[in-house]
Motif scaffolding. Structure first.
Motif, PDB file in Angstrom:
ATOM      1  N   MET A 285       0.837  -1.198   0.000  1.00  0.00           N
ATOM      2  CA  MET A 285       0.000   0.000   0.000  1.00  0.00           C
ATOM      3  C   MET A 285       0.878   1.256   0.000  1.00  0.00           C
ATOM      4  SD  MET A 285      -3.024   1.164   2.627  1.00  0.00           S
ATOM      5  CE  MET A 285      -4.313   0.116   2.020  1.00  0.00           C
ATOM      6  N   ILE A 286       1.651   1.467   1.059  1.00  0.00           N
ATOM      7  CA  ILE A 286       2.593   2.588   1.127  1.00  0.00           C
ATOM      8  C   ILE A 286       3.915   2.061   1.663  1.00  0.00           C
ATOM      9  CG2 ILE A 286       0.813   4.354   1.431  1.00  0.00           C
ATOM     10  CD1 ILE A 286       1.647   4.443   4.433  1.00  0.00           C
ATOM     11  N   SER A 287       4.922   2.881   1.628  1.00  0.00           N
ATOM     12  CA  SER A 287       6.243   2.476   2.092  1.00  0.00           C
ATOM     13  C   SER A 287       6.744   3.427   3.181  1.00  0.00           C
ATOM     14  CB  SER A 287       7.225   2.485   0.926  1.00  0.00           C
ATOM     15  OG  SER A 287       7.429   3.819   0.486  1.00  0.00           O
ATOM     16  N   ALA A 288       7.817   3.016   3.819  1.00  0.00           N
ATOM     17  CA  ALA A 288       8.468   3.893   4.784  1.00  0.00           C
ATOM     18  C   ALA A 288       8.972   5.148   4.081  1.00  0.00           C
ATOM     19  CB  ALA A 288       9.617   3.152   5.477  1.00  0.00           C
ATOM     20  N   GLY A 289       9.440   4.997   2.835  1.00  0.00           N
ATOM     21  CA  GLY A 289       9.896   6.155   2.070  1.00  0.00           C
ATOM     22  C   GLY A 289       8.784   7.171   1.857  1.00  0.00           C
ATOM     23  N   TYR A 290       7.581   6.703   1.607  1.00  0.00           N
ATOM     24  CA  TYR A 290       6.424   7.588   1.470  1.00  0.00           C
ATOM     25  C   TYR A 290       6.223   8.383   2.768  1.00  0.00           C
ATOM     26  CZ  TYR A 290       1.485   8.952   1.563  1.00  0.00           C
ATOM     27  OH  TYR A 290       0.311   9.652   1.712  1.00  0.00           O
ATOM     28  N   CYS A 291       6.302   7.706   3.904  1.00  0.00           N
ATOM     29  CA  CYS A 291       6.107   8.386   5.191  1.00  0.00           C
ATOM     30  C   CYS A 291       7.201   9.415   5.432  1.00  0.00           C
ATOM     31  CB  CYS A 291       6.055   7.366   6.326  1.00  0.00           C
ATOM     32  SG  CYS A 291       4.587   6.309   6.264  1.00  0.00           S
ATOM     33  N   ARG A 292       8.433   9.106   5.058  1.00  0.00           N
ATOM     34  CA  ARG A 292       9.517  10.085   5.229  1.00  0.00           C
ATOM     35  C   ARG A 292       9.284  11.309   4.335  1.00  0.00           C
ATOM     36  NH1 ARG A 292      12.165   5.345   6.484  1.00  0.00           N
ATOM     37  NH2 ARG A 292      12.715   4.717   4.376  1.00  0.00           N
ATOM     38  N   LEU A 293       8.880  11.065   3.091  1.00  0.00           N
ATOM     39  CA  LEU A 293       8.591  12.176   2.178  1.00  0.00           C
ATOM     40  C   LEU A 293       7.458  13.042   2.722  1.00  0.00           C
ATOM     41  CD1 LEU A 293       8.857  13.655  -0.579  1.00  0.00           C
ATOM     42  CD2 LEU A 293       7.211  11.989  -1.467  1.00  0.00           C
ATOM     43  N   MET A 294       6.392  12.407   3.156  1.00  0.00           N
ATOM     44  CA  MET A 294       5.239  13.163   3.637  1.00  0.00           C
ATOM     45  C   MET A 294       5.529  13.861   4.965  1.00  0.00           C
ATOM     46  SD  MET A 294       3.243  13.035   1.149  1.00  0.00           S
ATOM     47  CE  MET A 294       1.847  13.877   1.861  1.00  0.00           C
TER      48      MET A 294
ATOM     49  N   ASP B 236       8.212  -3.002   6.654  1.00  0.00           N
ATOM     50  CA  ASP B 236       7.482  -4.004   7.430  1.00  0.00           C
ATOM     51  C   ASP B 236       6.739  -3.404   8.617  1.00  0.00           C
ATOM     52  OD1 ASP B 236       8.364  -5.962   5.702  1.00  0.00           O
ATOM     53  OD2 ASP B 236       9.935  -6.697   7.052  1.00  0.00           O
ATOM     54  N   ASP B 237       7.205  -2.259   9.116  1.00  0.00           N
ATOM     55  CA  ASP B 237       6.548  -1.599  10.247  1.00  0.00           C
ATOM     56  C   ASP B 237       5.149  -1.114   9.901  1.00  0.00           C
ATOM     57  OD1 ASP B 237       8.817  -1.926  11.858  1.00  0.00           O
ATOM     58  OD2 ASP B 237       9.645   0.013  11.240  1.00  0.00           O
ATOM     59  N   LEU B 238       4.855  -0.997   8.621  1.00  0.00           N
ATOM     60  CA  LEU B 238       3.551  -0.482   8.192  1.00  0.00           C
ATOM     61  C   LEU B 238       2.535  -1.595   7.952  1.00  0.00           C
ATOM     62  CD1 LEU B 238       4.911   2.274   5.839  1.00  0.00           C
ATOM     63  CD2 LEU B 238       3.699   2.635   8.003  1.00  0.00           C
ATOM     64  N   GLY B 239       2.957  -2.839   8.181  1.00  0.00           N
ATOM     65  CA  GLY B 239       2.045  -3.967   8.030  1.00  0.00           C
ATOM     66  C   GLY B 239       1.235  -4.189   9.289  1.00  0.00           C
ATOM     67  N   GLY B 240       0.227  -4.983   9.163  1.00  0.00           N
ATOM     68  CA  GLY B 240      -0.593  -5.346  10.310  1.00  0.00           C
ATOM     69  C   GLY B 240      -1.653  -4.319  10.646  1.00  0.00           C
ATOM     70  N   MET B 241      -2.222  -4.528  11.790  1.00  0.00           N
ATOM     71  CA  MET B 241      -3.349  -3.709  12.237  1.00  0.00           C
ATOM     72  C   MET B 241      -2.954  -2.943  13.499  1.00  0.00           C
ATOM     73  SD  MET B 241      -5.592  -4.701   9.983  1.00  0.00           S
ATOM     74  CE  MET B 241      -7.275  -4.451  10.490  1.00  0.00           C
TER      75      MET B 241
END
Length: 166
Positions: A1-10, A106-111
């Motif tokens: 869905m999204i990546s850690a890189g996306y979160c860093r950019l945002m 992997d930190d963005l997986g799960g619930m």
């Protein structure tokens, strides 16, 4: 869905855009920042306070706190002092960037699970969706603030993501 890189950019985009709005709002008087401008949270200051609160709440959920409302109280009127708000906003921006910097995909997986303020309903959502909500919610309300600032004669920077400097 999204990546850690996306979160860093945002998270970088968040810091840049918040700085733009704060700099533009510095041009206004305190009364002008608190003036009811017909937006959902009425004023520039109240909308910025809502964003500050919501960022803290969502970030705590992402960190695994299932009951963040027990420590984080929503307030449209606090902080009421502009200098205090600016210092707190800078700290929150840094907190979001530090969270994003530590992420792995992997930190963005799960619930994640949390309970709203009244504690009556258990909510469970995908962690990646909640991370996206952190940034989407910011963009939504910053757009409102940008419009209010522009209408008040202030000049915030462009909001286009491609204008973010690398």
């Amino acid at each position: 869905m999204i990546s850690a890189g996306y979160c860093r950019l945002m998270s970088r985009y968040n810091t840049w855009q918040n700085a733009s709005l704060v700099t533009a709002a510095d041009e206004l008087t305190n009364e002008e920042r608190w003036k009811d401008r017909g937006a959902f949270f009425q004023s520039i200051a109240a909308t910025l306070n809502h964003l500050y609160w919501a960022d803290a709440l969502i970030l705590e959920r992402l960190k695994g706190n299932g009951r963040p409302e027990e420590a984080i109280k929503h307030s449209l009127t606090s902080p009421s002092n502009w200098a205090d708000f600016k210092a707190l906003r800078l700290h929150r921006n840094k907190e979001i960037e530090e969270w994003a910097a530590r992420l792995c995909d992997d930190d963005l997986g799960g619930m994640i699970v949390w309970y709203p303020g009244d504690g009556s309903t258990r909510i469970e959502k995908p962690k990646a969706l909640c991370a996206m909500q952190l940034f989407n919610h910011q963009t939504h309300h910053r757009g409102q603030v940008h419009a209010m600032l522009t209408a008040a004669g202030a000049k915030p920077e462009p909001t286009d993501l491609q204008m973010l400097e690398y």
